[in-house]
Design a protein around this motif. Structure first.
Motif, PDB file in Angstrom:
ATOM      1  N   ILE A  37     -70.608 -65.494  46.193  1.00  0.00           N
ATOM      2  CA  ILE A  37     -69.764 -66.371  47.010  1.00  0.00           C
ATOM      3  C   ILE A  37     -68.300 -65.966  46.846  1.00  0.00           C
ATOM      4  CG2 ILE A  37     -68.907 -68.738  47.259  1.00  0.00           C
ATOM      5  CD1 ILE A  37     -71.786 -69.669  46.531  1.00  0.00           C
ATOM      6  N   THR A  38     -67.903 -65.683  45.618  1.00  0.00           N
ATOM      7  CA  THR A  38     -66.524 -65.245  45.339  1.00  0.00           C
ATOM      8  C   THR A  38     -66.224 -63.926  46.042  1.00  0.00           C
ATOM      9  OG1 THR A  38     -66.595 -66.338  43.178  1.00  0.00           O
ATOM     10  CG2 THR A  38     -64.885 -64.665  43.516  1.00  0.00           C
ATOM     11  N   LYS A  39     -67.155 -62.972  45.975  1.00  0.00           N
ATOM     12  CA  LYS A  39     -66.972 -61.676  46.622  1.00  0.00           C
ATOM     13  C   LYS A  39     -66.851 -61.828  48.134  1.00  0.00           C
ATOM     14  CE  LYS A  39     -69.128 -58.551  43.255  1.00  0.00           C
ATOM     15  NZ  LYS A  39     -70.236 -57.571  43.021  1.00  0.00           N
ATOM     16  N   LEU A  40     -67.599 -62.766  48.695  1.00  0.00           N
ATOM     17  CA  LEU A  40     -67.530 -62.998  50.141  1.00  0.00           C
ATOM     18  C   LEU A  40     -66.133 -63.462  50.539  1.00  0.00           C
ATOM     19  CD1 LEU A  40     -68.757 -63.272  52.968  1.00  0.00           C
ATOM     20  CD2 LEU A  40     -69.494 -65.588  52.324  1.00  0.00           C
ATOM     21  N   HIS A  41     -65.566 -64.388  49.772  1.00  0.00           N
ATOM     22  CA  HIS A  41     -64.227 -64.887  50.092  1.00  0.00           C
ATOM     23  C   HIS A  41     -63.195 -63.767  49.976  1.00  0.00           C
ATOM     24  CE1 HIS A  41     -64.718 -69.197  50.810  1.00  0.00           C
ATOM     25  NE2 HIS A  41     -65.707 -69.158  49.924  1.00  0.00           N
ATOM     26  N   GLU A  42     -63.381 -62.876  49.021  1.00  0.00           N
ATOM     27  CA  GLU A  42     -62.471 -61.740  48.883  1.00  0.00           C
ATOM     28  C   GLU A  42     -62.583 -60.813  50.091  1.00  0.00           C
ATOM     29  OE1 GLU A  42     -63.693 -60.019  45.196  1.00  0.00           O
ATOM     30  OE2 GLU A  42     -62.679 -61.538  43.956  1.00  0.00           O
ATOM     31  N   LYS A  43     -63.804 -60.635  50.579  1.00  0.00           N
ATOM     32  CA  LYS A  43     -64.026 -59.775  51.748  1.00  0.00           C
ATOM     33  C   LYS A  43     -63.417 -60.410  52.996  1.00  0.00           C
ATOM     34  CE  LYS A  43     -68.313 -59.263  53.187  1.00  0.00           C
ATOM     35  NZ  LYS A  43     -69.730 -58.780  53.309  1.00  0.00           N
ATOM     36  N   ILE A  44     -63.569 -61.715  53.124  1.00  0.00           N
ATOM     37  CA  ILE A  44     -63.027 -62.420  54.282  1.00  0.00           C
ATOM     38  C   ILE A  44     -61.504 -62.337  54.310  1.00  0.00           C
ATOM     39  CG2 ILE A  44     -62.757 -64.691  55.362  1.00  0.00           C
ATOM     40  CD1 ILE A  44     -65.559 -65.373  54.316  1.00  0.00           C
ATOM     41  N   ALA A  45     -60.909 -62.369  53.123  1.00  0.00           N
ATOM     42  CA  ALA A  45     -59.444 -62.314  53.035  1.00  0.00           C
ATOM     43  C   ALA A  45     -58.884 -61.046  53.666  1.00  0.00           C
ATOM     44  CB  ALA A  45     -59.004 -62.408  51.573  1.00  0.00           C
ATOM     45  N   GLY A  46     -59.717 -60.032  53.811  1.00  0.00           N
ATOM     46  CA  GLY A  46     -59.279 -58.773  54.416  1.00  0.00           C
ATOM     47  C   GLY A  46     -59.198 -58.825  55.927  1.00  0.00           C
ATOM     48  N   GLY A  47     -59.630 -59.926  56.547  1.00  0.00           N
ATOM     49  CA  GLY A  47     -59.558 -60.070  58.002  1.00  0.00           C
ATOM     50  C   GLY A  47     -60.931 -60.215  58.632  1.00  0.00           C
ATOM     51  N   ASN A  48     -60.973 -60.157  59.974  1.00  0.00           N
ATOM     52  CA  ASN A  48     -62.234 -60.280  60.697  1.00  0.00           C
ATOM     53  C   ASN A  48     -63.209 -59.187  60.283  1.00  0.00           C
ATOM     54  OD1 ASN A  48     -61.163 -62.395  62.076  1.00  0.00           O
ATOM     55  ND2 ASN A  48     -60.865 -61.310  64.009  1.00  0.00           N
ATOM     56  N   ILE A  49     -64.481 -59.557  60.222  1.00  0.00           N
ATOM     57  CA  ILE A  49     -65.526 -58.589  59.857  1.00  0.00           C
ATOM     58  C   ILE A  49     -66.377 -58.357  61.099  1.00  0.00           C
ATOM     59  CG2 ILE A  49     -67.450 -58.107  58.312  1.00  0.00           C
ATOM     60  CD1 ILE A  49     -66.235 -60.259  56.419  1.00  0.00           C
ATOM     61  N   LEU A  50     -66.229 -57.170  61.690  1.00  0.00           N
ATOM     62  CA  LEU A  50     -66.961 -56.872  62.913  1.00  0.00           C
ATOM     63  C   LEU A  50     -68.430 -56.601  62.597  1.00  0.00           C
ATOM     64  CD1 LEU A  50     -66.956 -56.372  65.955  1.00  0.00           C
ATOM     65  CD2 LEU A  50     -66.416 -53.963  65.481  1.00  0.00           C
ATOM     66  N   ARG A  51     -69.306 -57.319  63.255  1.00  0.00           N
ATOM     67  CA  ARG A  51     -70.740 -57.156  63.044  1.00  0.00           C
ATOM     68  C   ARG A  51     -71.297 -56.259  64.135  1.00  0.00           C
ATOM     69  NH1 ARG A  51     -71.185 -58.974  57.885  1.00  0.00           N
ATOM     70  NH2 ARG A  51     -70.347 -61.078  57.668  1.00  0.00           N
ATOM     71  N   GLU A  52     -71.787 -55.118  63.769  1.00  0.00           N
ATOM     72  CA  GLU A  52     -72.335 -54.184  64.738  1.00  0.00           C
ATOM     73  C   GLU A  52     -73.847 -54.118  64.624  1.00  0.00           C
ATOM     74  OE1 GLU A  52     -70.484 -50.407  64.476  1.00  0.00           O
ATOM     75  OE2 GLU A  52     -68.466 -51.174  64.852  1.00  0.00           O
ATOM     76  N   GLY A  53     -74.520 -54.376  65.731  1.00  0.00           N
ATOM     77  CA  GLY A  53     -75.969 -54.272  65.775  1.00  0.00           C
ATOM     78  C   GLY A  53     -76.679 -55.353  64.993  1.00  0.00           C
ATOM     79  N   GLU A  54     -78.001 -55.279  65.018  1.00  0.00           N
ATOM     80  CA  GLU A  54     -78.813 -56.307  64.372  1.00  0.00           C
ATOM     81  C   GLU A  54     -78.649 -56.311  62.860  1.00  0.00           C
ATOM     82  OE1 GLU A  54     -79.728 -56.459  68.319  1.00  0.00           O
ATOM     83  OE2 GLU A  54     -79.777 -54.635  67.091  1.00  0.00           O
TER      84      GLU A  54
END
Length: 584
Positions: free
Chosen positions: A430-447
């Motif tokens: 959960i902590t790592k996710l918040h750190e990743k989100i802090a970097g900006g939008n996360i583009l989801r490509e494909g399934e």
């Protein structure tokens, strides 16, 4: 065991498609077992369904013995005790095939699951030698007496008592059990009672014991061919050597057996749902309106396709879990006298997946039979058509083996417990996710990106729940239920996609096209629902600036585009209508 994935770890890691088991991996022996079990159901059970539903005297025993002759009752029982000792994929195949057999699936499931597995896993050599051969052959009928009138899902509040006789030779049992499958003809009952009023303990009770009687048959909505009665125990003397496992450890027996029971019920649901789709597709091809088969109408296509997609996803989850269980069994040394307990402990690792399978599969079945009736129109409401019985029979699946509500609460609670024990890195992720989100939008490509988005949606929402309520989160069942749905869907989406990707590598994209279409259709049509569920749940967990922050984070991890799912479903419906049954 150290190299095997931990139960629930799929939420925090990537899985190689080649590492999961799929139906495409069936060996020649698996295919033979499938033909044997399916042939038995088609030839022996479905041809006598009217007589079975009418409770024709002696028919249940006749069918159980016929199943025993084919080895279908002893799949989980060692050959030392008259069984076949098959692998977990084989037992899953048998459970799936039995799903088509209506109420007999409940009878046979009670025989091979909860009615015998307590002895298989926790019985002594003497207990196994005495009771298991009869169960494997079908000459003895097993039953499981846990539920009580006032207890329901709260099994540990049972009031049935057991008192040790003054000479220590036997226990005296008094109490009433309710909704007991196979009770009318039960020869062997697994009964739970409290010694001295507080030590919850399991016993093996012979059906012909003096003082053991059964009530009248329950008048049920469905599964009418199976026996369901109350079991009354009045000063029933049970030999001390029939105490199962240890005094006060009945909950260990009960909960471990329920894990397997839930998983097998999911496999039953796969077979039952396939039958519903077969009936619906066949009828849709034959029924004409305005001079056209209704299978060619858009809204009927949508129903057939969605039924097939849900079956594909369920089947992918069930056999992926079967592979996990089989790998676990292969990693354990079960050769000792406590081998059954070792196996039970191993299976417990995937208790969370067993609950996920049970919830998703039984609700997919509910959809399949409901739309099956709808496709039949007015005829679907007529008892002359098989789909009417399937509709009634399916309703109990969401109640059996722990209600779906109970199973939903198990999922987040299990994750929290394993985090507390250091078995799963829930808080760390959960902590790592918040750190990743802090970097900006996360583009989801494909399934693959959407599958990861599903996992992140769960982690974000779970983190908000823990932040607000901490260890008290399990007390807030509306939140727990939504978190469970997010986790279940992440497992469902990933299982469907991994199976399709494995098929592409092993079979080529052209041969895997239908699997790809089903996985893509499911993932793309589900991701938006998960986003809404998370939004609704986060709104219940936070307010003001905190809520704004969480919703902005949710938006960042759900930055995606989706495919044309209408076109995907049309192609799937065409394939299903062409053969008149489920196909991948």
């Amino acid at each position: 065991m150290s190299n095997l994935p931990k139960g629930g770890s799929f939420l925090f890691s990537q899985t190689n498609p080649q590492d999961i088991f799929t139906p495409e991996d069936f060996s020649l022996e698996h295919k033979m077992i499938y033909r044997t079990a399916a042939g038995f159901v088609t030839d022996k059970v479905l041809t006598q369904m009217d007589e079975l539903e009418a409770k024709k005297e002696g028919l249940i025993r006749e069918l159980l013995e016929a199943a025993g002759e084919l080895g279908l009752n002893g799949a989980d029982i060692s050959d030392e005790y008259g069984g076949m000792e098959m692998d977990k994929i084989s037992t899953t195949i048998i459970a799936e095939c039995m799903g088509r057999s209506g109420s007999f699936a409940m009878t046979q499931g009670g025989q091979t699951g909860i009615g015998s597995m307590p002895i298989v896993m926790f019985g002594t050599h003497e207990q196994k030698k005495k009771y298991l051969p009869g169960i494997a052959s079908g000459k003895k009928v097993g039953a499981y007496a846990l539920t009580e009138p006032g207890a329901g899902s709260d099994a540990l509040s049972a009031k049935t008592r057991a008192e040790l006789s003054s000479d220590g030779k036997y226990y005296v049992l008094n109490g009433t059990k309710q909704f007991i499958t196979n009770s009318a003809m039960g020869d062997i009952f697994i009964v739970y009672a409290k010694i001295d009023g507080d030590k919850f303990t399991a016993f093996i009770v012979d059906g012909n014991s003096e003082g053991l009687t059964t009530g009248a048959e329950e008048k049920k909505m469905g599964i009418k061919g199976s026996s369901t009665r109350s079991v009354i125990l009045e000063d029933v003397k049970v030999p001390a050597q029939n105490l199962l496992y240890e005094i006060g450890k009945g909950h260990v027996v009960a909960f471990n057996i329920l894990n397997l029971g839930r998983y097998k019920l999911a496999a039953n649901s796969v077979g039952n749902a396939k039958y519903a789709l077969e009936l619906a597709a066949t009828y849709a091809n034959e029924r004409k309106q305005f001079g056209t088969p209704i299978a060619e109408f858009g809204l009927i296509k949508e129903k057939l396709a969605t039924m097939a997609i849900k079956i594909y996803v369920t089947e992918s989850m069930v056999y992926r879990t079967g592979g996990l269980l089989e790998n676990m069994m292969n990693s354990l040394d079960t050769s000792g006298e406590d081998g059954g307990q070792v196996a039970a402990k191993g299976i417990e690792e995937y208790a969370l997946e067993c609950s996920m399978n049970k919830v998703f599969a039984t609700e997919a079945l509910a959809y399949a039979v409901d739309e099956g009736v709808q496709i039949h129109g007015g005829y679907g409401f007529s008892a002359e058509y098989t789909i009417e019985r399937l509709y009634r029979d399916a309703r109990i699946y969401r109640i059996f083996e722990g209600t779906n509500e109970i199973n939903r609460t198990i999922i987040p609670v299990t994750l929290m417990r394993r985090e507390a024990k250091g078995d799963l890195p829930l808080i760390e992720q959960i902590t790592k996710l918040h750190e990743k989100i802090a970097g900006g939008n996360i583009l989801r490509e494909g399934e693959e990106g959407l599958v990861q988005a599903a996992k992140d949606i769960f982690l974000l929402t779970m983190g908000a729940g823990i932040q607000k309520y901490g260890k008290n989160l399990p007390k807030h069942q509306e939140i727990i239920g939504s978190l469970a749905d997010l986790a279940i869907q992440a497992f469902a989406m990933e299982s469907a996609w991994l199976r399709a990707q494995k098929a592409v590598v092993n079979q080529g994209e052209a041969n895997a096209r239908l699997k790809l279409n089903m996985a893509m259709a499911y993932i793309n049509s589900t991701i938006g629902i998960l986003e809404y569920t998370a939004r609704e749940t986060l709104t219940a967990l936070a307010e003001g600036e905190q809520l704004t922050y969480l919703l902005e984070n949710l938006k960042k991890i759900t930055h995606f585009s989706i495919r044309n799912t209408v076109a995907l479903r049309q192609e799937i419906a065409f394939a299903i209508s062409k053969v008149g049954k489920y196909i991948v």
